[in-house]
Design a protein around this motif. Structure first.
Motif, PDB file in Angstrom:
ATOM      1  N   GLU A  59       0.887  -1.261   0.156  1.00 16.11           N
ATOM      2  CA  GLU A  59      -0.161  -0.072  -0.040  1.00 16.11           C
ATOM      3  C   GLU A  59       0.816   1.133  -0.049  1.00 16.11           C
ATOM      4  O   GLU A  59       0.517   2.205  -0.583  1.00 16.11           O
ATOM      5  CB  GLU A  59      -0.915   0.138   1.242  1.00 16.11           C
ATOM      6  N   LEU A  60       2.010   1.002   0.674  1.00 21.34           N
ATOM      7  CA  LEU A  60       2.955   2.484   0.602  1.00 21.34           C
ATOM      8  C   LEU A  60       3.440   2.681  -0.880  1.00 21.34           C
ATOM      9  O   LEU A  60       3.415   3.757  -1.347  1.00 21.34           O
ATOM     10  CB  LEU A  60       4.234   1.932   1.449  1.00 21.34           C
ATOM     11  N   VAL A  61       3.714   1.641  -1.582  1.00 20.54           N
ATOM     12  CA  VAL A  61       4.157   1.505  -3.027  1.00 20.54           C
ATOM     13  C   VAL A  61       2.961   2.195  -3.637  1.00 20.54           C
ATOM     14  O   VAL A  61       3.402   3.212  -4.638  1.00 20.54           O
ATOM     15  CB  VAL A  61       4.809   0.396  -3.360  1.00 20.54           C
ATOM     16  N   ARG A  62       1.923   1.655  -3.560  1.00 23.87           N
ATOM     17  CA  ARG A  62       0.731   2.224  -4.372  1.00 23.87           C
ATOM     18  C   ARG A  62       0.460   3.484  -4.023  1.00 23.87           C
ATOM     19  O   ARG A  62       0.161   4.193  -4.924  1.00 23.87           O
ATOM     20  CB  ARG A  62      -0.545   1.363  -4.024  1.00 23.87           C
ATOM     21  N   ASP A  63       0.322   3.936  -2.857  1.00 22.36           N
ATOM     22  CA  ASP A  63       0.221   5.399  -2.346  1.00 22.36           C
ATOM     23  C   ASP A  63       1.317   6.280  -3.170  1.00 22.36           C
ATOM     24  O   ASP A  63       0.944   7.380  -3.660  1.00 22.36           O
ATOM     25  CB  ASP A  63       0.280   5.530  -0.833  1.00 22.36           C
ATOM     26  N   ARG A  64       2.474   6.134  -2.952  1.00 21.24           N
ATOM     27  CA  ARG A  64       3.501   6.847  -3.637  1.00 21.24           C
ATOM     28  C   ARG A  64       3.537   6.775  -5.290  1.00 21.24           C
ATOM     29  O   ARG A  64       3.673   7.918  -5.899  1.00 21.24           O
ATOM     30  CB  ARG A  64       5.044   6.435  -3.321  1.00 21.24           C
ATOM     31  N   ALA A  65       3.065   5.726  -5.787  1.00 20.53           N
ATOM     32  CA  ALA A  65       2.885   5.712  -7.250  1.00 20.53           C
ATOM     33  C   ALA A  65       1.547   6.500  -7.668  1.00 20.53           C
ATOM     34  O   ALA A  65       1.706   7.069  -8.727  1.00 20.53           O
ATOM     35  CB  ALA A  65       2.339   4.417  -7.728  1.00 20.53           C
ATOM     36  N   ALA A  66       0.562   6.692  -6.737  1.00 24.11           N
ATOM     37  CA  ALA A  66      -0.560   7.429  -7.098  1.00 24.11           C
ATOM     38  C   ALA A  66      -0.132   9.177  -7.091  1.00 24.11           C
ATOM     39  O   ALA A  66      -0.602   9.973  -7.830  1.00 24.11           O
ATOM     40  CB  ALA A  66      -1.792   7.206  -6.210  1.00 24.11           C
ATOM     41  N   ARG A  67       0.694   9.315  -6.161  1.00 23.41           N
ATOM     42  CA  ARG A  67       1.352  10.827  -6.224  1.00 23.41           C
ATOM     43  C   ARG A  67       2.001  11.093  -7.365  1.00 23.41           C
ATOM     44  O   ARG A  67       1.924  12.259  -7.825  1.00 23.41           O
ATOM     45  CB  ARG A  67       2.408  10.770  -4.880  1.00 23.41           C
ATOM     46  N   VAL A  68       2.569  10.392  -7.947  1.00 22.23           N
ATOM     47  CA  VAL A  68       3.528  10.313  -9.063  1.00 22.23           C
ATOM     48  C   VAL A  68       2.424  10.911 -10.434  1.00 22.23           C
ATOM     49  O   VAL A  68       2.399  11.644 -11.134  1.00 22.23           O
ATOM     50  CB  VAL A  68       4.436   9.348  -9.656  1.00 22.23           C
ATOM     51  N   GLU A  69       1.420   9.908 -10.403  1.00 23.92           N
ATOM     52  CA  GLU A  69       0.235  10.109 -11.250  1.00 23.92           C
ATOM     53  C   GLU A  69      -0.435  11.625 -11.060  1.00 23.92           C
ATOM     54  O   GLU A  69      -0.756  12.289 -12.063  1.00 23.92           O
ATOM     55  CB  GLU A  69      -0.735   8.812 -10.821  1.00 23.92           C
ATOM     56  N   ALA A  70      -0.530  11.961  -9.644  1.00 22.19           N
ATOM     57  CA  ALA A  70      -1.110  13.355  -9.533  1.00 22.19           C
ATOM     58  C   ALA A  70      -0.013  14.345 -10.212  1.00 22.19           C
ATOM     59  O   ALA A  70      -0.525  15.609 -10.481  1.00 22.19           O
ATOM     60  CB  ALA A  70      -1.343  13.370  -7.882  1.00 22.19           C
ATOM     61  N   GLN A  71       1.153  14.122  -9.921  1.00 21.09           N
ATOM     62  CA  GLN A  71       2.010  15.084 -10.507  1.00 21.09           C
ATOM     63  C   GLN A  71       2.053  15.146 -12.060  1.00 21.09           C
ATOM     64  O   GLN A  71       2.346  16.236 -12.399  1.00 21.09           O
ATOM     65  CB  GLN A  71       3.635  14.761 -10.279  1.00 21.09           C
ATOM     66  N   ALA A  72       1.385  14.429 -12.638  1.00 16.68           N
ATOM     67  CA  ALA A  72       1.431  14.502 -14.162  1.00 16.68           C
ATOM     68  C   ALA A  72       0.581  15.669 -14.706  1.00 16.68           C
ATOM     69  O   ALA A  72       0.849  16.157 -15.683  1.00 16.68           O
ATOM     70  CB  ALA A  72       0.591  13.117 -14.869  1.00 16.68           C
ATOM     71  N   ALA A  73      -0.663  15.942 -13.904  1.00 14.17           N
ATOM     72  CA  ALA A  73      -1.422  16.975 -14.268  1.00 14.17           C
ATOM     73  C   ALA A  73      -0.749  18.292 -14.200  1.00 14.17           C
ATOM     74  O   ALA A  73      -0.747  19.376 -15.072  1.00 14.17           O
ATOM     75  CB  ALA A  73      -2.678  17.052 -13.342  1.00 14.17           C
ATOM     76  N   ALA A  74       0.184  18.339 -13.193  1.00 13.16           N
ATOM     77  CA  ALA A  74       0.681  19.702 -12.985  1.00 13.16           C
ATOM     78  C   ALA A  74       2.032  19.798 -14.077  1.00 13.16           C
ATOM     79  O   ALA A  74       2.269  21.118 -14.639  1.00 13.16           O
ATOM     80  CB  ALA A  74       1.423  19.785 -11.555  1.00 13.16           C
ATOM     81  N   LEU A  75       2.499  18.873 -14.400  1.00 12.54           N
ATOM     82  CA  LEU A  75       3.425  18.943 -15.359  1.00 12.54           C
ATOM     83  C   LEU A  75       2.946  19.244 -16.859  1.00 12.54           C
ATOM     84  O   LEU A  75       3.447  20.075 -17.521  1.00 12.54           O
ATOM     85  CB  LEU A  75       4.512  17.398 -15.608  1.00 12.54           C
ATOM     86  N   LEU A  76       1.703  18.773 -17.123  1.00 14.91           N
ATOM     87  CA  LEU A  76       0.885  18.817 -18.229  1.00 14.91           C
ATOM     88  C   LEU A  76       0.769  20.367 -18.207  1.00 14.91           C
ATOM     89  O   LEU A  76       0.568  21.031 -19.532  1.00 14.91           O
ATOM     90  CB  LEU A  76      -0.375  18.112 -18.430  1.00 14.91           C
ATOM     91  N   GLU A  77       0.362  20.964 -17.333  1.00 18.75           N
ATOM     92  CA  GLU A  77       0.023  22.574 -17.307  1.00 18.75           C
ATOM     93  C   GLU A  77       1.321  23.311 -17.746  1.00 18.75           C
ATOM     94  O   GLU A  77       1.054  24.440 -18.092  1.00 18.75           O
ATOM     95  CB  GLU A  77      -0.394  22.901 -15.851  1.00 18.75           C
ATOM     96  N   ARG A  78       2.370  22.822 -17.587  1.00 19.45           N
ATOM     97  CA  ARG A  78       3.477  23.625 -17.927  1.00 19.45           C
ATOM     98  C   ARG A  78       4.187  23.357 -19.423  1.00 19.45           C
ATOM     99  O   ARG A  78       4.848  23.990 -19.942  1.00 19.45           O
ATOM    100  CB  ARG A  78       4.877  23.324 -16.984  1.00 19.45           C
ATOM    101  N   ALA A  79       3.160  22.839 -20.077  1.00 18.25           N
ATOM    102  CA  ALA A  79       3.506  22.535 -21.568  1.00 18.25           C
ATOM    103  C   ALA A  79       3.343  23.928 -22.120  1.00 18.25           C
ATOM    104  O   ALA A  79       2.434  24.338 -22.118  1.00 18.25           O
ATOM    105  CB  ALA A  79       2.458  21.269 -22.191  1.00 18.25           C
ATOM    106  N   GLY A  80       4.451  24.209 -23.012  1.00 18.30           N
ATOM    107  CA  GLY A  80       4.156  25.538 -23.589  1.00 18.30           C
ATOM    108  C   GLY A  80       4.867  26.533 -23.046  1.00 18.30           C
ATOM    109  O   GLY A  80       4.998  27.487 -23.416  1.00 18.30           O
ATOM    110  N   ALA A  81       5.233  26.490 -21.520  1.00 17.76           N
ATOM    111  CA  ALA A  81       5.775  27.450 -20.944  1.00 17.76           C
ATOM    112  C   ALA A  81       7.302  27.304 -20.546  1.00 17.76           C
ATOM    113  O   ALA A  81       7.531  25.809 -20.500  1.00 17.76           O
ATOM    114  CB  ALA A  81       5.010  27.709 -19.619  1.00 17.76           C
ATOM    115  N   GLY A  82       8.040  28.063 -20.240  1.00 17.21           N
ATOM    116  CA  GLY A  82       9.400  27.536 -19.689  1.00 17.21           C
ATOM    117  C   GLY A  82      10.244  26.968 -21.195  1.00 17.21           C
ATOM    118  O   GLY A  82       9.936  27.387 -22.146  1.00 17.21           O
ATOM    119  N   THR A  83      10.997  26.050 -20.744  1.00 16.47           N
ATOM    120  CA  THR A  83      11.524  25.321 -21.613  1.00 16.47           C
ATOM    121  C   THR A  83      11.571  23.619 -21.462  1.00 16.47           C
ATOM    122  O   THR A  83      11.136  23.390 -20.309  1.00 16.47           O
ATOM    123  CB  THR A  83      13.278  25.570 -21.794  1.00 16.47           C
ATOM    124  N   VAL A  84      11.409  23.067 -22.639  1.00 19.80           N
ATOM    125  CA  VAL A  84      11.160  21.545 -22.565  1.00 19.80           C
ATOM    126  C   VAL A  84      12.287  21.179 -21.478  1.00 19.80           C
ATOM    127  O   VAL A  84      11.776  20.131 -20.629  1.00 19.80           O
ATOM    128  CB  VAL A  84      11.240  21.015 -23.692  1.00 19.80           C
TER     129      VAL A  84
END
Length: 201
Positions: A59-84
């Motif tokens: 469950e610890l591993v699954r919880d931390r993996a889910a956090r990575v999935e949550a980071q994906a939305a934040a990264l997508l919001e940066r598309a087109g801004a800053g540099t790749v």
């Protein structure tokens, strides 16, 4: 140690305690007693919430993996801004500068945990698999904006970034690589997939 005191958000406190033990002492030191001692609670608290210690670790591993999935939305919001390269460097520093490398070591170290995770994750390595998918989605968004070449192999790029990032950080808990080293790796990996007119630095 008192057993009658209720822990607030017990699961998360236990997860955080396990993470601290894992980062500080390594996977061999991660026992139920070490976790509950670190969390400041009775050993029975862990077993009230989980069937056994491997169930807790899964469950610890699954919880931390889910956090990575949550980071994906934040990264997508940066598309087109800053540099790749800058965006990828930031996300890799955040991913591997946290508990990701230690979690991978834990999965490798414990056969029973690995077997348990295989029941619902037959392929890939938890956290690294989610991180790879996050990178692919981000690169796809940048490709739509013309900042990644239209013929770029996004899966291969993501695997190269995650694999190289993991190798950079693995075994270097005391002196992790600096942002310059990670940025250099990123720019090298994506150089062939970036339009020449685009400044990726």
């Amino acid at each position: 140690m008192p057993t009658g005191v209720a822990m607030r958000d017990a699961r998360e406190q236990l997860f955080d305690a396990a993470e601290r033990v894992l980062l500080r002492d390594g996977p061999h030191a991660l026992t139920s007693r070490a976790v509950t001692t670190e969390a400041g609670c009775a050993k029975g608290v862990l077993h009230r919430h989980f069937d056994d210690f491997d169930a807790f670790l899964a469950e610890l591993v699954r919880d931390r993996a889910a956090r990575v999935e949550a980071q994906a939305a934040a990264l997508l919001e940066r598309a087109g801004a800053g540099t790749v390269a800058g965006n990828l460097t930031d996300v890799l520093m955040d991913l591997f500068g946290s508990v990701a490398v230690a979690i991978v070591a834990l999965i490798t170290f414990r056969d029973d945990l690995r077997a348990r995770l295989r029941r619902d994750r037959p392929t890939g390595v938890p956290i690294l698999t989610e991180a790879t998918a996050m990178i692919v989605s981000y690169l796809a968004a940048e490709r739509e904006r013309g900042r990644i070449a239209s013929d770029a192999d996004l899966d291969a790029l993501a695997l190269a970034l995650i694999g190289s990032g993991h190798l950079l950080f693995a075994g270097r808990e005391d002196i992790p690589p600096g942002v310059e080293a990670v940025h250099h790796m990123v720019t090298t990996v994506i150089a062939g997939a970036t339009p020449r007119a685009l400044d990726i630095k």
